[in-house]
Design a protein around this motif. Structure first.
Motif, short mmCIF file in Angstrom:
data_model
loop_
_atom_site.label_atom_id
_atom_site.label_comp_id
_atom_site.label_asym_id
_atom_site.label_seq_id
_atom_site.Cartn_x
_atom_site.Cartn_y
_atom_site.Cartn_z
N ARG A 13 -1.94 -29.57 13.57
CA ARG A 13 -2.98 -30.17 12.72
C ARG A 13 -3.64 -29.08 11.87
O ARG A 13 -3.34 -28.93 10.70
N ASP A 14 -4.51 -28.27 12.46
CA ASP A 14 -5.20 -27.26 11.66
C ASP A 14 -4.20 -26.21 11.17
O ASP A 14 -4.28 -25.74 10.03
N HIS A 202 -13.79 -23.74 18.71
CA HIS A 202 -12.71 -23.79 17.73
C HIS A 202 -13.05 -22.74 16.67
O HIS A 202 -13.92 -22.97 15.84
N HIS A 204 -12.34 -19.96 13.64
CA HIS A 204 -11.50 -19.49 12.54
C HIS A 204 -11.62 -17.98 12.42
O HIS A 204 -12.56 -17.38 12.94
N ASN A 238 -6.59 -19.67 12.59
CA ASN A 238 -7.38 -20.04 13.78
C ASN A 238 -7.20 -18.97 14.85
O ASN A 238 -6.36 -18.08 14.71
ZN ZN Z 1 -10.50 -25.76 11.97
#
Ligand code: ZN
Ligand code: KIV
Length: 547
Positions: A13-14, A202, A204, A238
């Protein structure tokens, strides 16, 4: 007793959202199988509202991958949440993941909503998600730049509405370990009922702190970390799964946490992702980079020879890197190759082994020493995820200081051979023009990279391309001891992917995003020199059009 940390993988996804990392349905399912083998707890399979392709891929992963939780992302609108649910309702363990931004910056400028409106939207989405499944995750986007009081209120209301995981994203990679630790501790102290939800982070990597921030959050009480293979993701990416997991493993003396990850599957996962996306891992990337276990300085080599631990904090074997050299030669049989590949973590089916063996023999003819890295490249090269509508039969190119270069290409398609000759700035450009003439597609080369898989002048070169066909881009990859040959086959891989998609869309009776062959415009932006002449296999010189 060490705490168990939930590994939430968002590569599909990301990670997939980052430039050059898009994957098609088959590729996503293939990677999801490997993530399952890797032992991640949650696979975030996609954002079903983003596109029809995304929906189908999430749906396919949800149907096939049964052990891990399968999460789908949704904004807070009813449409998003319902669509995400439809994509994962067949999963053995579905999770709905809804998010909305909570920083004043995002609320004012992006959402144009007040705090009260955002709070209502968050609560409404969590309630709706909860009506579908008990496993609901809520993310407060841009949490680290949010007012802590408001963040606590949103988190508390989301838990009251039924969220079972609360995710605190550092969306723009802005925080630092000590600040993030403070935020996590504040949430644990100030939010009533925080113990009813798993706290997740989460991070980055804009400042290169994603892994450090995630670990700080774990020490402050977070029990889920969101991460991606090779750290791919928006902008700088990420938090990298392999770095997080290995940090927890190597420093288990001071970090009393465990994960369910089979560390010996890490390297294979990294290689598979890189092979699918065509995005190479930088040589000095921690844990999985080519140099991660290479000792160059004399002092280091001497130390390692005497005692590995002098300069090695983890062994290559612990992440699944096999270091023994291949002793197979061109006289080795299929059986020996099969055994060696299985040993490297690639137990192949008979047809895959046959394909790998054919490539192995070709390469063994050109190359004296074959290293493990070469073998892995051969396996990935043979794993064609799309039917080879066009297959390279022959390529002859000239290169040098005298311009232009020339290329003659023979492709096989539907049992027939087609020939084209073209000029170009260099042999690769000429080969691509010749291929375009035969296929009828005009590809625009967005990205091209090449790397030596192993050492020596006869090393295998691995070429990755991103090619745009009428607004849709496809990746292609191929390996060969001849880099022009690898370049042509990588390009054809992308062409075949495009054709595969066009056929699938045709079959679904939707409008193809690819041009019909007859609609292909003349001219090509990134190759120089048009076709010189084109002949079919009987030698008749003419332009070939396949329609
Ligand atoms: Zn993200
Ligand atoms: O970075 C972010 O904020 C996200 C959320 C959607 C979780 O990816």
């Amino acid at each position: 007793m060490p705490h168990r940390i939930t590994i939430f993988d968002t590569t599909l996804r990301d990670g997939e959202q980052s430039p050059g990392c898009s994957m098609n349905l088959e590729e996503k399912v293939r990677l999801a199988r490997q993530l399952d083998a890797l032992g991640v707890d949650v696979i975030e399979a996609g954002f079903p509202m983003a596109s029809e392709d995304d929906f189908r891929a999430v749906h396919a992963v949800a149907r096939e991958i049964r052990r891990p939780v399968i999460a789908a992302l949704a904004r807070t609108t009813r449409d998003d949440v319902e669509r995400a649910w439809r994509a994962i309702e067949s999963a053995a363990r579905p999770r709905l993941h809804t998010f909305i931004a909570t920083s004043d910056l995002h609320m004012q400028h992006k959402l144009r909503k007040t705090r009260a409106e955002v709070l209502d939207m968050a609560v409404g989405a969590v309630r709706l998600a909860k009506s579908f499944t008990p496993d609901v995750e809520f993310s407060a986007e841009d949490a680290t730049r949010s007012d802590i009081g408001f963040l606590c209120t949103v988190v508390q209301k989301a838990i009251e509405a039924g969220a079972t995981t609360i995710n605190i994203p550092d969306t723009v990679g802005y925080t630092t370990p000590t600040e993030f630790e403070r935020i996590i501790r504040a949430l644990r102290e100030r939010v009533e009922g925080i113990g009813r939800a798993v706290l997740s982070v989460h991070c980055h990597n804009d400042l290169g702190l994603a892994v450090a921030n995630s670990l700080a959050a774990v020490e402050a009480g977070a029990r889920q970390v969101e991460c991606t293979i090779n750290g791919i993701g928006e902008r700088a990416g990420n938090a990298s799964l392999e770095e997080l997991v290995m940090a927890l493993y190597v420093r288990r003396d001071i970090l009393p946490y465990t994960t369910g990850v089979a560390t010996t599957e890490i390297y294979k996962s990294s290689q598979l992702l890189s092979s699918i996306t065509g995005v190479h891992v930088q040589a000095n990337k921690a844990v999985v980079g080519k140099n991660a276990f290479a000792h160059e300085a004399g002092i280091h080599q001497d130390g390692v020879l005497k005692e590995r631990r002098t300069y090695e904090i983890m062994t290559p074997e612990s992440v699944g890197i096999k270091t023994n050299r291949l002793v197979l030669g061109k006289h080795s049989g299929r059986h020996a190759l099969g055994r060696k590949l299985a040993d490297l973590g690639y137990p192949l089916s008979r047809p895959d082994l046959d394909r790998a063996y054919a490539r192995f023999i070709e390469i063994a003819d050109q190359k004296k020493e074959i290293f493990d890295e070469d073998l892995i490249a051969i396996v990935h090269d043979g794993m064609r995820d799309v039917p080879e509508v066009f297959r390279l039969k022959m390529l002859q190119a000239t290169a040098g200081s005298q311009k232009p270069s020339t290329a003659t290409v023979i492709l096989e398609t539907e049992g027939r051979e087609k020939v084209a000759c073209a000029l170009g700035d260099g042999p690769v450009a000429a080969a691509y023009t010749a291929i375009d003439e035969i296929t009828g597609f005009r590809g625009r080369l967005l990205d091209y990279s090449i790397r030596a898989v192993s050492r020596g002048r006869d090393a295998i070169g691995e070429v990755s391309v991103h090619v745009d066909f009428n607004g849709r881009s496809f990746t292609g990859k191929a390996a060969s001891t001849d880099v022009v040959d690898a370049s042509a086959r990588a390009y054809l891989h992308a062409v075949n992917k495009g054709l595969g998609l066009a056929r699938a869309l045709d079959a679904a009776e939707t409008t193809s995003a690819l041009p019909r062959l007859s609609e292909v415009p003349d001219g090509k932006e990134d190759t120089v020199g048009g076709p010189m002449r084109v002949a079919d296999s009987e030698g008749v010189i003419r332009l070939i059009h396949l329609v």
